[in-house]
Design a protein around this motif. Structure first.
Motif, PDB file in Angstrom:
ATOM      1  N   TRP A 192      13.868  87.718 -17.933  1.00 23.59           N
ATOM      2  CA  TRP A 192      15.277  87.416 -17.787  1.00 23.59           C
ATOM      3  C   TRP A 192      15.694  87.698 -16.344  1.00 23.59           C
ATOM      4  O   TRP A 192      15.095  88.532 -15.664  1.00 23.59           O
ATOM      5  CB  TRP A 192      16.137  88.294 -18.701  1.00 23.59           C
ATOM      6  CG  TRP A 192      15.841  88.174 -20.149  1.00 23.59           C
ATOM      7  CD1 TRP A 192      16.533  87.468 -21.084  1.00 23.59           C
ATOM      8  CD2 TRP A 192      14.774  88.808 -20.889  1.00 23.59           C
ATOM      9  NE1 TRP A 192      15.989  87.602 -22.325  1.00 23.59           N
ATOM     10  CE2 TRP A 192      14.889  88.425 -22.238  1.00 23.59           C
ATOM     11  CE3 TRP A 192      13.725  89.665 -20.532  1.00 23.59           C
ATOM     12  CZ2 TRP A 192      14.016  88.863 -23.225  1.00 23.59           C
ATOM     13  CZ3 TRP A 192      12.845  90.103 -21.504  1.00 23.59           C
ATOM     14  CH2 TRP A 192      12.992  89.693 -22.840  1.00 23.59           C
ATOM     15  N   THR A 210      21.807  86.504 -19.592  1.00 28.06           N
ATOM     16  CA  THR A 210      21.965  85.261 -20.349  1.00 28.06           C
ATOM     17  C   THR A 210      21.085  84.158 -19.767  1.00 28.06           C
ATOM     18  O   THR A 210      20.863  83.138 -20.423  1.00 28.06           O
ATOM     19  CB  THR A 210      23.427  84.790 -20.360  1.00 28.06           C
ATOM     20  OG1 THR A 210      23.843  84.515 -19.019  1.00 28.06           O
ATOM     21  CG2 THR A 210      24.334  85.850 -20.974  1.00 28.06           C
ATOM     22  N   GLU A 211      20.579  84.368 -18.551  1.00 34.07           N
ATOM     23  CA  GLU A 211      19.633  83.425 -17.947  1.00 34.07           C
ATOM     24  C   GLU A 211      18.221  83.942 -18.185  1.00 34.07           C
ATOM     25  O   GLU A 211      17.867  85.034 -17.754  1.00 34.07           O
ATOM     26  CB  GLU A 211      19.904  83.278 -16.451  1.00 34.07           C
ATOM     27  CG  GLU A 211      19.006  82.242 -15.788  1.00 34.07           C
ATOM     28  CD  GLU A 211      19.364  81.982 -14.337  1.00 34.07           C
ATOM     29  OE1 GLU A 211      18.597  81.250 -13.682  1.00 34.07           O
ATOM     30  OE2 GLU A 211      20.391  82.502 -13.860  1.00 34.07           O
ATOM     31  N   ARG A 212      17.413  83.163 -18.847  1.00 32.80           N
ATOM     32  CA  ARG A 212      16.088  83.629 -19.271  1.00 32.80           C
ATOM     33  C   ARG A 212      15.070  82.513 -19.109  1.00 32.80           C
ATOM     34  O   ARG A 212      15.416  81.353 -18.884  1.00 32.80           O
ATOM     35  CB  ARG A 212      16.145  84.077 -20.726  1.00 32.80           C
ATOM     36  CG  ARG A 212      16.675  82.994 -21.663  1.00 32.80           C
ATOM     37  CD  ARG A 212      16.972  83.537 -23.043  1.00 32.80           C
ATOM     38  NE  ARG A 212      17.521  82.510 -23.918  1.00 32.80           N
ATOM     39  CZ  ARG A 212      17.847  82.701 -25.184  1.00 32.80           C
ATOM     40  NH1 ARG A 212      17.665  83.887 -25.737  1.00 32.80           N
ATOM     41  NH2 ARG A 212      18.326  81.722 -25.910  1.00 32.80           N
ATOM     42  N   GLN A 213      13.802  82.879 -19.238  1.00 31.46           N
ATOM     43  CA  GLN A 213      12.761  81.869 -19.094  1.00 31.46           C
ATOM     44  C   GLN A 213      12.909  80.805 -20.180  1.00 31.46           C
ATOM     45  O   GLN A 213      13.311  81.088 -21.303  1.00 31.46           O
ATOM     46  CB  GLN A 213      11.373  82.494 -19.147  1.00 31.46           C
ATOM     47  CG  GLN A 213      10.879  82.927 -20.510  1.00 31.46           C
ATOM     48  CD  GLN A 213       9.491  83.544 -20.458  1.00 31.46           C
ATOM     49  OE1 GLN A 213       9.071  84.121 -19.463  1.00 31.46           O
ATOM     50  NE2 GLN A 213       8.744  83.443 -21.543  1.00 31.46           N
ATOM     51  N   ASN A 214      12.580  79.574 -19.808  1.00 28.56           N
ATOM     52  CA  ASN A 214      12.734  78.443 -20.717  1.00 28.56           C
ATOM     53  C   ASN A 214      11.445  77.641 -20.683  1.00 28.56           C
ATOM     54  O   ASN A 214      11.222  76.827 -19.787  1.00 28.56           O
ATOM     55  CB  ASN A 214      13.934  77.593 -20.272  1.00 28.56           C
ATOM     56  CG  ASN A 214      14.254  76.480 -21.253  1.00 28.56           C
ATOM     57  OD1 ASN A 214      13.365  75.809 -21.763  1.00 28.56           O
ATOM     58  ND2 ASN A 214      15.531  76.273 -21.512  1.00 28.56           N
ATOM     59  N   ASP A 248      11.694  73.578 -21.000  1.00 32.70           N
ATOM     60  CA  ASP A 248      12.034  72.949 -19.723  1.00 32.70           C
ATOM     61  C   ASP A 248      10.899  73.094 -18.725  1.00 32.70           C
ATOM     62  O   ASP A 248      10.609  72.166 -17.950  1.00 32.70           O
ATOM     63  CB  ASP A 248      13.307  73.565 -19.147  1.00 32.70           C
ATOM     64  CG  ASP A 248      14.571  73.030 -19.810  1.00 32.70           C
ATOM     65  OD1 ASP A 248      14.448  72.160 -20.695  1.00 32.70           O
ATOM     66  OD2 ASP A 248      15.666  73.487 -19.459  1.00 32.70           O
ATOM     67  N   THR A 249      10.243  74.255 -18.724  1.00 32.95           N
ATOM     68  CA  THR A 249       9.130  74.494 -17.796  1.00 32.95           C
ATOM     69  C   THR A 249       8.031  73.455 -17.979  1.00 32.95           C
ATOM     70  O   THR A 249       7.511  72.899 -17.003  1.00 32.95           O
ATOM     71  CB  THR A 249       8.568  75.909 -18.010  1.00 32.95           C
ATOM     72  OG1 THR A 249       9.554  76.874 -17.589  1.00 32.95           O
ATOM     73  CG2 THR A 249       7.288  76.127 -17.232  1.00 32.95           C
ATOM     74  N   SER A 297      13.971  79.050 -15.416  1.00 39.16           N
ATOM     75  CA  SER A 297      14.980  79.615 -16.298  1.00 39.16           C
ATOM     76  C   SER A 297      15.763  78.484 -16.961  1.00 39.16           C
ATOM     77  O   SER A 297      15.604  77.308 -16.605  1.00 39.16           O
ATOM     78  CB  SER A 297      15.945  80.508 -15.510  1.00 39.16           C
ATOM     79  OG  SER A 297      16.884  79.711 -14.780  1.00 39.16           O
ATOM     80  N   ASP A 298      16.625  78.836 -17.897  1.00 34.14           N
ATOM     81  CA  ASP A 298      17.433  77.815 -18.555  1.00 34.14           C
ATOM     82  C   ASP A 298      18.624  77.374 -17.707  1.00 34.14           C
ATOM     83  O   ASP A 298      19.451  76.579 -18.166  1.00 34.14           O
ATOM     84  CB  ASP A 298      17.894  78.282 -19.941  1.00 34.14           C
ATOM     85  CG  ASP A 298      18.538  79.656 -19.913  1.00 34.14           C
ATOM     86  OD1 ASP A 298      18.850  80.154 -18.810  1.00 34.14           O
ATOM     87  OD2 ASP A 298      18.722  80.244 -21.000  1.00 34.14           O
ATOM     88  N   MET A 299      18.685  77.846 -16.462  1.00 38.34           N
ATOM     89  CA  MET A 299      19.696  77.379 -15.513  1.00 38.34           C
ATOM     90  C   MET A 299      19.080  76.535 -14.405  1.00 38.34           C
ATOM     91  O   MET A 299      19.722  76.252 -13.395  1.00 38.34           O
ATOM     92  CB  MET A 299      20.446  78.574 -14.911  1.00 38.34           C
ATOM     93  CG  MET A 299      21.254  79.365 -15.927  1.00 38.34           C
ATOM     94  SD  MET A 299      22.556  78.379 -16.715  1.00 38.34           S
ATOM     95  CE  MET A 299      23.664  78.144 -15.342  1.00 38.34           C
ATOM     96  N   PRO A 302      13.523  84.592 -25.741  1.00 39.49           N
ATOM     97  CA  PRO A 302      13.120  83.196 -25.533  1.00 39.49           C
ATOM     98  C   PRO A 302      11.723  82.941 -26.082  1.00 39.49           C
ATOM     99  O   PRO A 302      11.038  83.870 -26.547  1.00 39.49           O
ATOM    100  CB  PRO A 302      13.127  83.076 -24.007  1.00 39.49           C
ATOM    101  CG  PRO A 302      12.691  84.444 -23.544  1.00 39.49           C
ATOM    102  CD  PRO A 302      13.280  85.427 -24.546  1.00 39.49           C
TER     103      PRO A 302
END
Length: 266
Positions: free
Chosen positions: A86, A92-96, A99-100, A117-119, A173
Motif C-alpha cells: 500500500w 486507500t491506494e494499493r497494489q492492483n 491492472d498490472t 497501484s489502483d491509481m 488486494p
C-alpha cells in the motif's frame, strides 16, 4: 425492467479492432526480450539496513521508503512469499494486479516488470529475479487448508498483518506470490512447474513510492509438496541506489512510462 439491446455486429467489430490496435501498440513498445534471470547464488546484499527471518507459516510487515530495495530470499523448496503493498500516507491506494497484468500485456511478472497501484502509479519495480516463478493469478493458501493443519493459512496471516498495520479485510488486494511457479496449460488449467525453482531463489523489489507491505510465508496451494515443514524466508531491506536513465523497469512499456509520469505528478 431494463431491456437489453443486442450490440450490432459492426459495433462489436469496431470495438475489437480498437482493442487489437491498442494491444499491438502496447506490445510494440515493449522490449523484444526481457532480461536474463538474476544469478544464483545471490550476491551479498549491499547497503543493508536490516534483515529478518520469516519462519514458515508466519507473516511479516514493514515499511520501505521511496528508492529503497527489498530482497526476498527462499531458504529451501516450499517457501513462498505472498505479497501485498500500500502507499504509505494514503493506504486507500494499493497494489492492483489486474491492472498490472492488463497494462503490461502479461501475467508473467518478473525482472523488468512493475506493479501498479489502483491509481495508475507504479508502486514497486521487480529489479532482480532469479527464477521468474511468480504467481499473479491464483493467490495464496485458503483458510483451513487440510494439508497444513499446523499453520495459519495465507489469508489468516494476512488478516493478522492487516490488523497490525491498522487495516481491515476490505483493504486486502490480490496477492502476488513470489517463488510460486504457477503456469497455465493449453486447456487453461493451472499447473506447478517446479523445474523453475532452485530452492535458493531470490527477488529484489524497488519501492517507487513510500510504501508499507505485508507478506505471508506459507506453502502455495498448488505446490505438490506435502507436510508441515515450510522453509524460512530471509527479508533484507537495503538503501536506495541510483536509477540509470535506461532503467528497464522505467522504460519497458508505454504504460510503465505513463505510470512513472503519474508518480512524478503525485
Amino acid at each position: 425492467m431494463l431491456q437489453h439491446t443486442p450490440r450490432k455486429p459492426e459495433t462489436i467489430a469496431a470495438d475489437r479492432a480498437r482493442y487489437e490496435d491498442h494491444q499491438r501498440r502496447g506490445l510494440e513498445a515493449a522490449p523484444s526480450a526481457m532480461p536474463q534471470p538474476s544469478p544464483l547464488p545471490a550476491p551479498a546484499p549491499e547497503g543493508v539496513i536490516w534483515d529478518e527471518t520469516v519462519p514458515g507459516g508466519w507473516y511479516y510487515t514493514a515499511r520501505l521508503q521511496k528508492g529503497e530495495i527489498l530482497r526476498l530470499q527462499a531458504n529451501g523448496f516450499g517457501a513462498s512469499a505472498s505479497f501485498a503493498a500500500w502507499r504509505e500516507g494514503d493506504v486507500t491506494e494499493r497494489q492492483n494486479l489486474p491492472d498490472t497484468c492488463k497494462l503490461q500485456w502479461t501475467t508473467d511478472l518478473k525482472k523488468g516488470r512493475v506493479v501498479f497501484s489502483d491509481m495508475g502509479r507504479v508502486l514497486y519495480s521487480i529489479i532482480e529475479d532469479s527464477a521468474g516463478a511468480n504467481d499473479a493469478l491464483s493467490g495464496g493458501m485458503p483458510a483451513r487448508a487440510p494439508f497444513t493443519p499446523a499453520f495459519r493459512s495465507t489469508r489468516e496471516n494476512m488478516i493478522l498483518a492487516l490488523a497490525k498495520l491498522g487495516l481491515g479485510k476490505r483493504d486486502l488486494p490480490a496477492l502476488l506470490t513470489f517463488f510460486a511457479p504457477v503456469r497455465v496449460d493449453d486447456k487453461g488449467q493451472f499447473f506447478w512447474n517446479e523445474s523453475l525453482l532452485s530452492g535458493q531463489d531470490w527477488v529484489e523489489l524497488r519501492a517507487e513510492e513510500d510504501m508499507i507491505y505485508a507478506l505471508s510465508n506459507t506453502r502455495h496451494p498448488l505446490d505438490p509438496t506435502t507436510g508441515p515443514d515450510v522453509p524460512a524466508l530471509t527479508v533484507t531491506r537495503m538503501t536506495a541506489r541510483a536509477v540509470q536513465q535506461d532503467d528497464l523497469c522505467r522504460n519497458a512499456t508505454a504504460e510503465a512510462i505513463r505510470g512513472f509520469e503519474n508518480n512524478a505528478r503525485a
